[in-house]
Scaffold this motif. Structure first.
Motif, PDB file in Angstrom:
ATOM      1  N   GLU A 515      63.554  63.563  52.549  1.00 49.02           N
ATOM      2  CA  GLU A 515      64.989  63.820  51.674  1.00 49.02           C
ATOM      3  C   GLU A 515      66.074  63.600  52.139  1.00 49.02           C
ATOM      4  O   GLU A 515      66.162  63.547  53.473  1.00 49.02           O
ATOM      5  N   ILE A 516      67.047  62.735  51.326  1.00 47.16           N
ATOM      6  CA  ILE A 516      68.206  62.220  51.859  1.00 47.16           C
ATOM      7  C   ILE A 516      69.431  63.223  51.511  1.00 47.16           C
ATOM      8  O   ILE A 516      69.453  63.735  50.264  1.00 47.16           O
ATOM      9  N   GLU A 517      70.018  63.797  52.520  1.00 46.76           N
ATOM     10  CA  GLU A 517      71.219  64.679  52.408  1.00 46.76           C
ATOM     11  C   GLU A 517      72.396  64.334  51.345  1.00 46.76           C
ATOM     12  O   GLU A 517      72.737  63.070  51.428  1.00 46.76           O
ATOM     13  N   ASP A 518      72.480  64.803  50.207  1.00 45.80           N
ATOM     14  CA  ASP A 518      73.495  64.364  49.300  1.00 45.80           C
ATOM     15  C   ASP A 518      74.931  64.779  49.835  1.00 45.80           C
ATOM     16  O   ASP A 518      75.345  65.882  50.048  1.00 45.80           O
ATOM     17  N   ASP A 519      75.640  63.695  49.928  1.00 47.12           N
ATOM     18  CA  ASP A 519      77.002  63.864  50.614  1.00 47.12           C
ATOM     19  C   ASP A 519      78.276  64.125  49.432  1.00 47.12           C
ATOM     20  O   ASP A 519      79.358  64.342  49.823  1.00 47.12           O
ATOM     21  N   GLY A 520      77.719  64.308  48.214  1.00 50.15           N
ATOM     22  CA  GLY A 520      78.634  64.616  47.167  1.00 50.15           C
ATOM     23  C   GLY A 520      79.429  63.422  46.475  1.00 50.15           C
ATOM     24  O   GLY A 520      79.985  63.468  45.497  1.00 50.15           O
ATOM     25  N   ILE A 521      79.086  62.221  46.932  1.00 48.67           N
ATOM     26  CA  ILE A 521      79.867  60.940  46.550  1.00 48.67           C
ATOM     27  C   ILE A 521      78.917  60.067  45.483  1.00 48.67           C
ATOM     28  O   ILE A 521      77.925  60.024  45.833  1.00 48.67           O
ATOM     29  N   PRO A 522      79.407  60.039  44.389  1.00 51.18           N
ATOM     30  CA  PRO A 522      78.703  59.357  43.116  1.00 51.18           C
ATOM     31  C   PRO A 522      78.452  58.047  43.550  1.00 51.18           C
ATOM     32  O   PRO A 522      78.814  57.337  44.507  1.00 51.18           O
ATOM     33  N   PHE A 523      77.039  57.480  43.231  1.00 48.23           N
ATOM     34  CA  PHE A 523      76.398  56.361  43.646  1.00 48.23           C
ATOM     35  C   PHE A 523      77.218  55.056  43.694  1.00 48.23           C
ATOM     36  O   PHE A 523      77.674  54.386  44.207  1.00 48.23           O
ATOM     37  N   ALA A 524      77.623  55.104  42.259  1.00 44.87           N
ATOM     38  CA  ALA A 524      78.827  54.023  41.820  1.00 44.87           C
ATOM     39  C   ALA A 524      79.989  53.813  42.727  1.00 44.87           C
ATOM     40  O   ALA A 524      80.356  52.801  43.124  1.00 44.87           O
ATOM     41  N   LYS A 526      79.957  54.892  45.805  1.00 42.65           N
ATOM     42  CA  LYS A 526      79.510  54.320  47.049  1.00 42.65           C
ATOM     43  C   LYS A 526      79.314  52.708  47.147  1.00 42.65           C
ATOM     44  O   LYS A 526      79.916  52.319  48.156  1.00 42.65           O
ATOM     45  N   MET A 527      78.824  52.326  46.149  1.00 44.75           N
ATOM     46  CA  MET A 527      78.602  50.880  45.899  1.00 44.75           C
ATOM     47  C   MET A 527      79.634  50.190  45.971  1.00 44.75           C
ATOM     48  O   MET A 527      80.043  49.072  46.618  1.00 44.75           O
ATOM     49  N   GLN A 528      80.971  50.818  45.351  1.00 48.60           N
ATOM     50  CA  GLN A 528      82.321  49.904  45.167  1.00 48.60           C
ATOM     51  C   GLN A 528      82.909  49.987  46.577  1.00 48.60           C
ATOM     52  O   GLN A 528      83.278  49.075  47.170  1.00 48.60           O
ATOM     53  N   ASN A 529      82.458  51.158  47.558  1.00 49.12           N
ATOM     54  CA  ASN A 529      83.073  51.233  48.830  1.00 49.12           C
ATOM     55  C   ASN A 529      82.537  50.205  49.800  1.00 49.12           C
ATOM     56  O   ASN A 529      83.106  49.482  50.488  1.00 49.12           O
ATOM     57  N   LEU A 533      83.815  46.853  51.877  1.00 43.80           N
ATOM     58  CA  LEU A 533      83.949  46.864  53.069  1.00 43.80           C
ATOM     59  C   LEU A 533      83.262  45.487  53.438  1.00 43.80           C
ATOM     60  O   LEU A 533      83.591  44.805  54.512  1.00 43.80           O
ATOM     61  N   LEU A 534      82.387  44.964  52.807  1.00 42.08           N
ATOM     62  CA  LEU A 534      81.664  44.032  52.919  1.00 42.08           C
ATOM     63  C   LEU A 534      82.843  42.553  53.084  1.00 42.08           C
ATOM     64  O   LEU A 534      82.521  41.605  53.705  1.00 42.08           O
ATOM     65  N   ASN A 535      83.415  42.659  51.575  1.00 38.84           N
ATOM     66  CA  ASN A 535      84.383  41.512  51.389  1.00 38.84           C
ATOM     67  C   ASN A 535      85.341  41.329  52.565  1.00 38.84           C
ATOM     68  O   ASN A 535      85.789  40.523  52.894  1.00 38.84           O
TER      69      ASN A 535
END
Length: 558
Positions: A515-524, A526-529, A533-535
């Motif tokens: 199980e992965i602990e839910d940090d409350g941040i929506p997936f979309a 997280k992906m945007q962030n 960061l990668l850019n």
């Protein structure tokens, strides 16, 4: 009398570490010396010489320790065995009587100590090895070389121990240099097994424990040196320990039809001793096809004083079963994986195939059914098999597995990590079966594929904590005490669930993922962030590259 001071946990840890450091140094010292034989013989042959010498040293040290114990009892006026001097006319008569008593075989056999004839005792070999050819020997005959001396010792041992007849490999035929053999004898003689120290610190290990460790270490190193063929007689100690801890063979018949060098039996003895049991309450049965390995197993039992029945000779467990009329309480085995040339027409109507005729091109389910056949009404077994046995649907394997599941014989399945074995990279698992399951209609699945550590660049191993984690989980489930399913590690599944999975027994299919602990941040988000960061990192990388080129240009490297 003062009570001994309580020892702290750290003291115990320090002592264990010191003992291990001592054993590691001893292993390397002895292996380096023994490896001198590599220049004269390959590993498949020089192991007989080295293991033969270890065998002689081991049984001699055990015998000598027992003899000193008996001497103390015979000369202690408070002991029932006391030999009263006043009954003898002279000191000479008393000493003769004492010496005669010390040679009474019953005193040794009663404590499972291997009887060693005088001419085969290590002290005698060490003294005589320096003789010139033709010198009269203390026990008769003339000295004819070190190799002949060792072979004669083996001959004498076999005459006095009928079970070892034909077991001890003679070495005269190998043509090893006499000075090399003398050097090996001196090396083992100079090693202090009875009062060892490490950097001035006493090591609290008995000679039998140390020599037993050395014997197992050499078996493992020879398995590595010989590669695939050598590994056929050596199962990693951690796997052996895990299986013994899970089965807990306290008493009854213990059987291994593919016993190799007898590692499961040795660990059974250790388990029983560690739990204050009695090794005499178990009966050891085994079988082995390879003649060299069969001999190694017999030697392994003899040096530990363990009674055994390995049949009259090496034999094929399928074509020539040595214990077909015996039902066993505990079966532990690591048979060779995926053997393709095991079948013979004489096996077509064999009563062992109660759950289906095994495929002729793969012996996995032949081994499994052979062992099930031997289980007593309350018998338990653990068997190491290739992972394919848990899911294969070809050549009737799926139907056999289905029949075994429906018979409610399977108690647990354990997936093992890769790189545990010296002789194969095939992923493996443990099947645990029980004719008298506590939890009917259920199977425990344990995924241990991510457990363990890399002890070198090619081999993985388990720690004692790893073994305890798996075994304790199994026992907690068995007893329904404190067990809970753990995602990605263990799951108790019903037979209905297994049927819904087409009777596939791969633990990963049941235990799921962690199980992965839910940090409350929506997936979309997280992906945007992460994209931002990668850019930013790409931009920094381009700027750094431009700066490097600029600097190189200034140095004339454009």
């Amino acid at each position: 009398m003062q009570k001994p001071e309580a020892r702290s946990h750290q003291d115990c840890v320090n002592e264990t570490q010191t003992q291990q450091a001592f054993l590691n140094d001893l292993d390397e010292k002895l292996w380096s010396a023994a490896d001198r034989l590599r220049q004269q013989l390959d590993a498949a042959n020089y192991k007989h010489i080295v293991l033969g010498l270890i065998f002689l040293k081991y049984i001699s040290d055990s015998f000598t320790a027992q003899q000193e114990k008996i001497r103390a009892e015979l000369t202690d006026s408070e002991n029932p065995l006391y030999l009263d001097r006043t009954f003898y006319d002279s000191e000479e008569d008393y000493q003769e009587a004492l010496s005669a008593e010390l040679e009474n075989r019953d005193y040794y056999i009663a404590d499972n100590i291997f009887w060693v004839p005088p001419s085969a005792r290590w002290q005698a070999l060490q003294a005589v090895a320096l003789f010139n050819t033709g010198t009269e020997l203390p026990w008769g005959g003339k000295f004819a070389g070190v190799a002949r001396l060792i072979d004669d010792a083996f001959e004498t041992i076999e005459k006095d121990n009928a079970k070892l007849k034909g077991v001890l490999q003679r070495i005269s035929g190998y043509g090893v240099n006499e000075d090399t053999l003398r050097g090996l004898i001196n090396l083992f003689s100079d090693t202090n097994f009875t009062q060892p120290t490490y950097n001035g610190t006493p090591i609290h290990l008995g000679a039998k424990d140390i020599l037993g460790h050395v014997y197992e270490y050499f078996l493992g190193r020879f398995a590595q040196a010989e590669g695939k063929r050598g590994g056929q007689y050596f199962t990693p100690k951690s796997i052996v320990s895990l299986i013994v801890e899970m089965l807990e063979p306290y008493s009854g018949r213990v059987y291994d039809p593919a016993m190799g060098s007898g590692g499961f039996f040795v660990q059974t003895e250790r388990f029983i001793t560690a739990h204050q049991g009695n090794i005499n309450q178990v009966s050891i049965y085994g079988q082995e096809f390879n003649p060299t390995t069969w001999k190694l197993a017999a030697m392994n039992m003899a040096i530990r004083g363990i009674a055994y029945d390995f049949g009259k000779h090496n034999a094929d467990s399928f074509a020539q079963p040595q214990h077909l009329d015996k039902k066993m309480d505990f079966i532990m085995a690591n048979p060779p994986f995926n053997v393709s040339d095991w079948w013979s027409e004489s096996l077509a109507d064999d009563p062992r195939w109660a759950y289906g005729i095994p495929p002729r091109g793969n012996a996995n389910f032949a081994w499994l059914q052979h062992m099930i056949y031997h289980l007593s009404p309350k018998g338990r077994m653990a068997m190491v098999l290739a992972n394919g046995s848990m899911s294969s649907q070809t050549n009737n394997e799926g139907e056999i597995r289905k029949a075994i599941v429906q018979a409610d014989l399977i108690e647990a399945m354990v997936a093992l990590p890769g790189q545990l074995f010296t002789n194969t990279q095939i992923p493996a698992c443990i099947w645990l079966l029980n004719r008298n399951k506590a939890r009917k209609g259920e199977v425990l699945f344990i995924d241990a594929s991510q457990i363990g550590y890399m002890k070198d660049r090619v081999l993985r191993d388990f720690t004692l904590e790893d073994i305890a984690k798996i075994a304790n989980t199994f026992h907690a489930w068995q007893k329904s005490q404190g067990y809970e399913d753990q995602p990605a590690f263990c799951k108790s599944a019903s037979l209905a669930e297994i049927e819904a999975n087409d009777f596939v027994l791969t633990p990963g299919r049941y235990v799921g993922t962690a199980e992965i602990e839910d940090d409350g941040i929506p997936f979309a988000e997280k992906m945007q962030n992460l994209t931002a960061l990668l850019n930013e990192q790409f931009k920094q990388s381009a700027e750094l590259e431009a700066e490097i080129k600029k600097n190189l240009g200034g140095l004339g490297y454009e």
